[in-house]
Design an enzyme around this catalytic site. Structure first.
Site, PDB file in Angstrom:
ATOM      1  N   LYS A   1       0.860  -1.186   0.000  1.00  0.00           N
ATOM      2  CA  LYS A   1       0.000   0.000   0.000  1.00  0.00           C
ATOM      3  C   LYS A   1       0.895   1.234   0.000  1.00  0.00           C
ATOM      4  CE  LYS A   1      -3.243   2.607   2.915  1.00  0.00           C
ATOM      5  NZ  LYS A   1      -3.945   2.662   4.224  1.00  0.00           N
TER       6      LYS A   1
ATOM      7  N   LYS B   1     -10.868  13.058   6.716  1.00  0.00           N
ATOM      8  CA  LYS B   1     -10.395  12.876   8.084  1.00  0.00           C
ATOM      9  C   LYS B   1     -10.490  14.223   8.797  1.00  0.00           C
ATOM     10  CE  LYS B   1      -7.052   9.167   7.091  1.00  0.00           C
ATOM     11  NZ  LYS B   1      -7.555   8.125   7.987  1.00  0.00           N
TER      12      LYS B   1
ATOM     13  N   ASP C   1       1.219   6.832   5.243  1.00  0.00           N
ATOM     14  CA  ASP C   1       0.348   5.760   4.768  1.00  0.00           C
ATOM     15  C   ASP C   1       0.947   5.029   3.559  1.00  0.00           C
ATOM     16  OD1 ASP C   1      -1.915   4.390   5.473  1.00  0.00           O
ATOM     17  OD2 ASP C   1      -3.310   5.636   4.340  1.00  0.00           O
TER      18      ASP C   1
ATOM     19  N   ASP D   1     -12.415   6.427   3.011  1.00  0.00           N
ATOM     20  CA  ASP D   1     -11.205   6.358   3.833  1.00  0.00           C
ATOM     21  C   ASP D   1     -10.691   4.926   3.962  1.00  0.00           C
ATOM     22  OD1 ASP D   1      -9.161   7.450   5.293  1.00  0.00           O
ATOM     23  OD2 ASP D   1     -10.258   7.523   7.183  1.00  0.00           O
TER      24      ASP D   1
ATOM     25  N   GLU E   1      -9.378   3.321   1.585  1.00  0.00           N
ATOM     26  CA  GLU E   1      -8.773   3.320   0.250  1.00  0.00           C
ATOM     27  C   GLU E   1      -7.626   2.326   0.122  1.00  0.00           C
ATOM     28  OE1 GLU E   1      -5.680   4.967   2.429  1.00  0.00           O
ATOM     29  OE2 GLU E   1      -7.821   5.382   2.596  1.00  0.00           O
TER      30      GLU E   1
ATOM     31  N   ARG F   1      -7.337  -0.879   0.922  1.00  0.00           N
ATOM     32  CA  ARG F   1      -7.753  -2.162   0.340  1.00  0.00           C
ATOM     33  C   ARG F   1      -8.086  -2.004  -1.141  1.00  0.00           C
ATOM     34  NH1 ARG F   1     -12.590  -2.568   4.598  1.00  0.00           N
ATOM     35  NH2 ARG F   1     -11.057  -1.297   5.698  1.00  0.00           N
TER      36      ARG F   1
ATOM     37  N   ASP G   1      -3.173  10.498   2.727  1.00  0.00           N
ATOM     38  CA  ASP G   1      -4.558  10.043   2.887  1.00  0.00           C
ATOM     39  C   ASP G   1      -5.388  11.114   3.569  1.00  0.00           C
ATOM     40  OD1 ASP G   1      -6.888   8.651   3.090  1.00  0.00           O
ATOM     41  OD2 ASP G   1      -6.225   7.357   4.736  1.00  0.00           O
TER      42      ASP G   1
END
Length: 517
Positions: free
Chosen positions: A263, A275, A286, A346, A348, A350, A268
């Site tokens: 990932k 967020k 992230d 959020d 994202e 996966r 993010d």
């Protein structure tokens, strides 16, 4: 910057500080050339009650080197002790030496007598020292005078010459990978926006045994990796996605194939499900999953395993906000043909990884890869941190990986090298939770609550990755089972503010590369 004295005797040439790592001040193993340190250590102990537990600096009156930093390892034989006692002592010792003005320390490692239960403690100790020396990429580039903390670091007091060579090779290979992971994972969201990550990786592996292939064309990404492309939709040009494929082909017959999907969310925002409330800060980290993938390939490039093929992808993308961003309620069809209803933008991570799992699943089936295992590596869930706390990675196996005892293998290796893991289990409830709630969709991507507020919040996305990639058709009941393990490093990737750890490079190296040379 990093040197190693290939000797099991203490050498003080070109050193300005002795950093002594020992189980205790009165360690009976401090004999021979080390015996001269016993008296000054005991003298300091008499005037400082905290010295034995906390360590400190001792002035040496007769030694060519006038400064000794004592950093105690402490007890290592209780139920709850582990090899991190050694790496932490080395880290603290080097940090203290630097504060004292040292530029050329000599680290005297603990003697191995009586430490048979810690087979890799010397490598773990060296890695602890190295962690203290990392200088962020932005500092190295912008302020050359601060590009390194030491001129050189030397190590001595290994148990044997053969072990010295092994420790040197292993620790330096792992650390070279962890530096790459920290550069990518820790750098700010502009310095390591996806296009710049691609440039960094291309330069890193230019003329090396690792091959790089980068996909940036949006139409191709939309066609081949639709879930990943959805996350990318709202990004400005300078943040546009880069799918960075890496590969290593061993020089001899392949006996196993490792596949890593990382990932790489460069920032993010949460997307349309923004967020809010001050929790966005730190989200440049992230991308530590992809950073670990790049770092592991750097370690592979250093060790050059003879029989292990390694394939991987860094799913670099920014989860941005804008008129084109993907939103909850959208239905997106994955590469594997699974219809997903978006529940929360959020979630994202996966989405960024799942189509690449499908890609490698197809490659395994079509090209008949030898003994393949797929791993996803991601700072995926806050629930991971709640479940096991900071400092620990979580690993979860599907059925075929469980039959191989993959999680146990990685956990055991991580314990030996100081890169600890906890094992979690994907249950039937996790698969059931993700089933679509209406006839419009096959799978619900996420519920409407944060993972940290959702029971089994770190297992659910692991099940999602299996279901949406089509790996659920390759379980233990399949004619073509494919081992898959998901690694959540949300807790172990490192403190913020602070320096990323480079987890889980050390554990994966100790698991799969040590016996392939």
């Amino acid at each position: 910057m990093v040197n190693l004295l290939l000797s099991d005797s203490v050498s003080e040439s070109n050193s300005d500080t002795i950093v002594l790592l020992s189980l205790n001040v009165s360690d009976k193993l401090l004999t021979g050339s080390l015996a001269k340190y016993v008296e000054p250590l005991n003298g300091q102990k008499l005037i400082d009650n905290a010295f034995e537990k906390e360590g400190g600096i001792v002035q040496l009156s007769t030694n060519p080197v006038r400064r000794l930093v004592y950093s105690p390892v402490g007890s290592v034989n209780r139920d709850y002790d582990d090899v991190r006692r050694f790496s932490e002592a080395a880290y603290k010792g080097i940090k203290r030496a630097i504060k004292a003005g040292s530029k050329n320390p000599l680290v005297i490692l603990p003697i191995s007598d009586g430490l048979q239960s810690y087979s890799l403690f010397e490598a773990a100790t060296v890695l602890g020292a190295y962690y203290a020396l990392y200088v962020p990429l932005e500092i190295r580039e912008a302020i050359p005078t601060r590009a390194k903390k030491l001129n050189a670091i030397n190590f001595s007091n290994f148990s044997s010459n053969d072990k010295t060579l092994f420790t040197y090779r292993l620790a330096n290979a792992i650390e070279s990978g962890r530096i790459v992971a920290r550069d990518i994972g820790g750098s700010d969201p502009e310095r390591m926006a996806a296009p710049k990550v691609a440039q960094y990786v291309e330069e890193l592996f230019k003329n090396s045994v690792v091959k790089v292939n980068i996909i940036s064309d949006e139409k191709q990404l939309e066609k081949e990796f639709p879930c990943y492309a959805a996350v990318n939709r709202a990004s400005a040009e300078r943040h546009k996605a880069r799918a960075i494929f890496l590969s290593y082909e061993p020089p001899e017959k392949v006996t196993k194939t490792l596949i890593l999907v990382g990932k790489g969310v460069t920032y993010d925002t949460g997307g349309a499900d923004i967020k809010a409330g001050g929790i966005m800060a730190g989200m440049h980290r992230d991308k530590c999953g992809s950073a670990a993938v790049a770092g592991f390939f750097q370690t592979v490039a250093t060790l050059k395993p003879k029989h292990t093929r390694v394939l991987g992808v860094m799913a670099m993308v920014r989860n941005s906000i804008g008129p084109d961003c993907y939103v909850s309620d959208e239905i997106i069809t994955s590469r594997a043909g699974v219809r997903i209803r978006i529940g929360n933008t959020d979630a994202e991570g996966r989405m960024a990884m799942v189509d690449f799992i499908s890609y490698f699943k197809e490659k395994i089936v079509n090209e008949k890869l030898v003994n393949p295992s797929i791993f996803t590596i991601a700072t995926l869930t806050g629930h991971c941190c709640l479940a096991v706390g900071d400092n620990y990675s979580i690993i979860m196996d599907n059925g075929p990986a469980r039959q191989l005892r993959t999680a146990e293998t990685v956990q055991s290796a991580g314990h030996e090298i100081g890169d600890p893991f906890e094992i979690s289990t994907i249950r039937r409830e996790d698969y059931e939770f993700n089933i679509g709630k209406s006839e419009y969709e096959d799978i619900l991507q996420c519920n409407n609550a944060a993972s940290s507020r959702t029971p089994r919040g770190h297992q659910l996305p692991a099940a999602f990755l299996i279901q949406v990639s089509g790996l659920d058709k390759h379980g233990i009941d399949s004619e073509k089972p494919i081992p898959f393990s998901h690694i959540d490093i949300a807790g172990s990737s490192g403190p913020f503010p602070g320096v990323p750890t480079g987890a889980p490079i050390a554990a994966l190296t100790a698991s799969y590369l040590l016996k392939d040379d």
